[in-house]
Motif scaffolding. Structure first.
Motif, PDB file in Angstrom:
ATOM      1  N   SER A 120       1.012  -1.261  -0.113  1.00 39.07           N
ATOM      2  CA  SER A 120       0.017  -0.038   0.030  1.00 39.07           C
ATOM      3  C   SER A 120       1.015   1.647   0.251  1.00 39.07           C
ATOM      4  CB  SER A 120      -1.064  -0.093   0.913  1.00 39.07           C
ATOM      5  OG  SER A 120      -1.713  -1.152   1.760  1.00 39.07           O
ATOM      6  N   ALA A 121       1.657   1.369   1.172  1.00 38.50           N
ATOM      7  CA  ALA A 121       2.676   2.076   1.003  1.00 38.50           C
ATOM      8  C   ALA A 121       3.442   2.702  -0.596  1.00 38.50           C
ATOM      9  CB  ALA A 121       3.471   2.383   1.505  1.00 38.50           C
ATOM     10  N   LEU A 122       4.142   1.397  -1.386  1.00 39.47           N
ATOM     11  CA  LEU A 122       5.059   1.888  -2.338  1.00 39.47           C
ATOM     12  C   LEU A 122       3.391   2.654  -3.464  1.00 39.47           C
ATOM     13  CD1 LEU A 122       6.748   1.506  -4.764  1.00 39.47           C
ATOM     14  CD2 LEU A 122       6.059  -0.623  -4.860  1.00 39.47           C
ATOM     15  N   HIS A 123       2.155   1.629  -3.434  1.00 39.40           N
ATOM     16  CA  HIS A 123       0.796   2.573  -4.293  1.00 39.40           C
ATOM     17  C   HIS A 123       1.417   4.294  -3.814  1.00 39.40           C
ATOM     18  CE1 HIS A 123      -0.565  -0.901  -6.965  1.00 39.40           C
ATOM     19  NE2 HIS A 123       0.001  -1.324  -5.989  1.00 39.40           N
ATOM     20  N   GLU A 124       0.833   4.068  -2.387  1.00 42.13           N
ATOM     21  CA  GLU A 124       0.566   6.085  -2.593  1.00 42.13           C
ATOM     22  C   GLU A 124       1.896   6.723  -2.556  1.00 42.13           C
ATOM     23  OE1 GLU A 124       0.356   8.139   1.544  1.00 42.13           O
ATOM     24  OE2 GLU A 124      -0.323   5.970   2.046  1.00 42.13           O
ATOM     25  N   ILE A 125       3.155   5.893  -2.517  1.00 43.83           N
ATOM     26  CA  ILE A 125       4.376   7.653  -3.061  1.00 43.83           C
ATOM     27  C   ILE A 125       4.286   7.354  -4.692  1.00 43.83           C
ATOM     28  CG2 ILE A 125       6.173   6.641  -2.882  1.00 43.83           C
ATOM     29  CD1 ILE A 125       6.968   5.200  -0.142  1.00 43.83           C
ATOM     30  N   VAL A 126       4.476   6.533  -5.311  1.00 38.01           N
ATOM     31  CA  VAL A 126       3.731   6.241  -6.952  1.00 38.01           C
ATOM     32  C   VAL A 126       3.094   7.059  -7.354  1.00 38.01           C
ATOM     33  CG1 VAL A 126       3.955   5.088  -8.773  1.00 38.01           C
ATOM     34  CG2 VAL A 126       4.717   4.339  -6.813  1.00 38.01           C
ATOM     35  N   SER A 127       1.356   7.060  -6.604  1.00 37.83           N
ATOM     36  CA  SER A 127       0.657   8.148  -6.838  1.00 37.83           C
ATOM     37  C   SER A 127       0.976   9.216  -6.339  1.00 37.83           C
ATOM     38  CB  SER A 127      -0.795   7.399  -6.504  1.00 37.83           C
ATOM     39  OG  SER A 127      -1.681   7.917  -6.191  1.00 37.83           O
ATOM     40  N   ASP A 128       1.636   9.798  -5.313  1.00 34.84           N
ATOM     41  CA  ASP A 128       1.385  10.648  -4.639  1.00 34.84           C
ATOM     42  C   ASP A 128       2.996  11.653  -6.034  1.00 34.84           C
ATOM     43  OD1 ASP A 128      -0.315  10.458  -2.958  1.00 34.84           O
ATOM     44  OD2 ASP A 128       1.316  10.566  -1.433  1.00 34.84           O
TER      45      ASP A 128
END
Length: 160
Positions: free
Chosen positions: A108-116
């Protein structure tokens, strides 16, 4: 003999970032990228008969990035296969992959970082992403944001 491309050995792009600009698909033999017997299908825009512009961010094909101009020709079996890079776009590709032992919150953190980050990217699977970096500044920003996960041994990051 190199296995012919088929649904079992071709990496595809479900959501190429420049899908609307693309009008053709080419194949890359991944043997030179340490994946013998495997292929990557790249979305491209035809510029001339054998010249194309990449419209996706390569997952496994090193040395190519979004916007690069390439030459591709038909092989003996009729597949249109990458032959060479004609002109680099100046973009770089950053790849990040979850390590097998990474717990779900890291996913989830990886997805959030990339999206941000707000930069073009494509997911191959939930834990493998190819990120477009239009210049060195973007490469540095992506590396900086992914660094805590990489230093923690939770993801692998590479720039190509």
């Amino acid at each position: 003999m190199i296995p012919r491309p088929n649904s079992e050995n071709v990496a595809t792009h479900r959501e190429p970032v420049w899908r609307d600009a693309s009008d053709f698909l080419i194949l890359v033999d991944l043997q030179a990228h340490d994946l013998p017997g495997h292929w990557e299908q790249l979305w491209v825009r035809r510029l001339q008969d054998e010249t194309f512009q990449l419209c996706c961010i390569p997952f496994y094909t090193y040395g190519l990035s979004l916007g690069d101009i390439v030459e591709a020709t038909s092989d003996d079996g009729g597949a249109v296969v990458l032959r060479r890079l004609v002109r680099a776009s100046g973009h770089r590709t950053v790849r990040a992959a979850l390590r097998r032992n990474a717990p779900e919150p890291v996913h989830s953190a990886l997805h959030e970082i990339v999206s941000d980050l707000g930069v073009p990217h494509e997911w191959k699977a939930g834990g493998f992403v190819a990120i477009d970096a239009a210049d060195r500044r973007v490469v540095d920003l992506v590396r900086e944001r992914l660094s805590p996960l990489e230093v923690g041994g939770l993801i692998e990051v590479e720039v190509g």
